[in-house]
Write an enzyme that holds these catalytic residues in place. Structure first.
Site, PDB file in Angstrom:
ATOM      1  N   CYS A 374       4.514  -8.863   2.474  1.00 34.25           N
ATOM      2  CA  CYS A 374       3.393  -8.326   3.234  1.00 34.25           C
ATOM      3  C   CYS A 374       2.113  -9.135   2.945  1.00 34.25           C
ATOM      4  CB  CYS A 374       3.215  -6.845   2.955  1.00 34.25           C
ATOM      5  SG  CYS A 374       2.187  -6.014   4.200  1.00 34.25           S
ATOM      6  N   HIS A 478       8.574  -4.432   3.445  1.00 35.10           N
ATOM      7  CA  HIS A 478       8.491  -3.663   2.206  1.00 35.10           C
ATOM      8  C   HIS A 478       9.865  -3.032   1.937  1.00 35.10           C
ATOM      9  CE1 HIS A 478       4.251  -3.840   1.257  1.00 35.10           C
ATOM     10  NE2 HIS A 478       3.928  -3.533   2.510  1.00 35.10           N
TER      11      HIS A 478
END
Length: 565
Positions: A374, A478
């Site tokens: 991310c 994630h």
């Protein structure tokens, strides 16, 4: 009538999340319809869940051909309510945590109401302009949950005794009022002053709430319980509140709600180094301790593997200089075998912190595997554009770490969704041998694209939300390492690079808490909604262990039905 039990505390980090999860699993195991709730949470460890309309089957996202997620389907909640919903064996929705504040530094937090991100606001402005809206949202979410479940296990926040906040304490005072909740009060004895803290908290409660306290529980106790008896007797006499249990110091393995469980941003710390595996068979994954780190639970599945240490390295420039007095290389200071750049609530400012602390040069010189997740993925690129939207500075462009030929542009719209991506192990040596799919979630405002001149040099081992070149891999997914095939392939690649004979079977690692044929205990690996719960040799999950901890040490009979069933 739905019964609501508010698990409140005398302070932060007293065990509220664990007790709430344990109660949810206990009731679910008895066939009771139970749901978790936290009116207002503050955490950068968020999870993507469905909004109530989608959970009820009203979403129309299946007909949307856009590659953008359906904003009406997905939303964010704090990790603890996600975990508690899993413990309750229900589908988590944004109703479980209708108001979420995600700190980003400089006294500001991003405000998320019923799963949807609003603007960044300082605390004062939140209370002045948004608190009424937040309270309405919290009560609406509670009413929907109460209509569908027999019991609501609500978790408070911080201390319920903060008298300066009693007129705007959404997670504690307001929840107790609009939910007509009974209150179970927790106090952490490890900090010292437990009886004074308990007495003071009860005395400072609003008059309308004091009679709602049905009992108290002492948590994190080490030693002989009989030594507590005189204090218990006196505190019960002084307050009229019964002590319903004393929980021993124990960690069921649930993920951390925030960064409290991590080393501070100025200290070095290691997770997973206490499993009994000798140093010559260990792998060390270095993680820059970003000042605004988020979703650090992505790393828990790695730390739970036998023979894997996750070493957090200070990014604060002054601390880095102090810690690395012998070496100017912060990665050499922890003898890193691989690096993972984690997520962050403020990519731009944390990227600037990496540059200031000398990490850019250290990463450029590092010849081992590097993975960015991310915000970490965004940092690996050549540059970030429209950077002022995300950072505190005014510069439109911020130089990246230059390890991937990609650039990220920040936009006002956030991408929030659960997702499953294809895994192509042949596209990156870091995932060699992995195949199938990987599941997780995305939460990010930036959009990342490959630079046109380098398009042919970039591989996509995890679908369009990833980019890889050589030993460097970036992804927006994630929960990446919660996927066993990905985690195993990555660790095998690191072991191969370093020539380390790392443990591959728990039989080789006696004393690590696993039995032959079973995987390490890790709640992180079961958090993604599509993943199954991982167990240890006893067959128990972290949810089961939390339930056993509460069930064995708290007098649930005193709470009445349905806790006494």
């Amino acid at each position: 009538m739905t019964r609501t039990l508010l698990v409140a505390g005398t302070a932060s980090h007293v065990g509220k999340s664990t007790v709430a999860a344990g109660l949810c699993r206990l009731l679910a195991d008895r066939g009771v319809s139970v749901a978790p709730f936290k009116g207002q949470n503050m955490s950068n460890n968020a999870r993507v869940v469905v909004r109530p309309e989608a959970a009820a089957g009203d979403d129309r996202s299946d007909t949307d051909e856009s590659d953008e997620p359906d904003v009406d389907k997905w939303g964010e909640i704090g990790v603890s309510q996600f975990v508690q919903a899993r413990a309750a064996r229900i589908t988590p929705t944004t109703d479980c945590n209708p108001v979420l504040l995600k700190p980003r530094g400089e006294g500001e937090s991003q405000l998320v109401i019923q799963g949807r991100a609003h603007e960044h606001v300082p605390a004062g402005r939140y209370y002045e302009e948004f608190w009424d809206e937040a309270r309405v949202a919290a009560e609406e979410s509670y009413r929907r949950l109460a209509a569908d479940h027999d019991v609501i296990v609500a978790e408070g926040a911080g201390s319920i005794g903060e008298i300066n906040l009693h007129d705007r304490d959404l997670a504690n005072v307001e929840t107790a009022r609009f939910a007509d909740a009974d209150i179970l009060l927790l106090v952490d004895i490890e900090r010292g002053g437990a009886f004074a803290s308990l007495y003071g908290t009860i005395e400072l409660l609003p008059d309308t709430l004091r009679d709602r306290v049905v009992g108290a529980v002492i948590t994190k106790f080490r030693g002989d319980r009989s030594l507590l008896e005189p204090g218990i007797e006196e505190i019960e006499s002084k307050t009229g509140v019964p002590i319903l249990g004393v929980l021993p110091y124990d960690d069921p393995g649930l993920p951390e709600e925030d960064s409290v469980g991590l080393p501070s941003k100025r200290e070095r710390g290691v997770l997973g180094d206490d499993d009994g595996v000798p140093d010559d068979r260990r792998l060390t994954v270095a993680v820059p301790r970003l000042p605004r780190i988020s979703n650090a639970t992505d790393l828990e599945a790695l730390a739970a593997e036998p023979g894997v240490s996750v070493a957090f390295v200070p990014v604060d420039a002054e601390s880095a200089a102090e810690e690395q007095a012998v070496s100017t290389d912060p990665l050499a200071a922890v003898d890193a075998d691989a690096v993972v750049l984690p997520g962050t609530k403020n990519t731009v400012d944390d990227l600037l912190a990496l540059h200031e602390a000398g990490f850019a040069d250290a990463l450029a010189a590092f010849d081992g595997p590097i993975v960015g997740v991310c915000g970490g993925y965004q940092m690996l690129g050549e540059r970030i554009t429209n950077a002022a939207l995300e950072g505190t500075g005014d510069d439109a462009v911020v130089e990246g770490l230059g390890l991937l030929p990609v650039e990220t542009r920040f936009e006002g719209t956030k991408r929030v969704e659960q997702t499953t991506v294809p895994v192509d192990g042949s596209a990156s040596p870091l995932l060699a041998g992995a195949e199938g799919t990987a599941s997780g979630y995305e939460i990010h405002a930036g959009r990342t694209r490959v630079l046109e001149a380098e398009r042919e040099a970039i591989a996509r081992p995890l679908g369009d939300s990833s980019a890889a070149r050589g030993r460097v891999l970036g992804t927006y997914l994630h929960g990446l390492f919660d996927n066993e095939a990905v985690r195993t392939a990555f660790l095998e690649a690191v072991a191969s690079e370093t020539g380390t004979d790392r443990p591959r079977h728990s039989a080789e690692t006696a004393g690590t808490g696993t039995d032959s044929g079973e995987e390490p205990a890790s709640a992180a690996a079961s958090e993604s909604g599509s993943q199954t719960e991982r167990t240890v040799g006893s067959g128990s999950t972290p949810y089961d262990r939390a339930a056993a901890l509460v069930g064995e040490h708290v007098d649930l009979e005193a709470l009445g039905r349905p806790f006494d069933s």
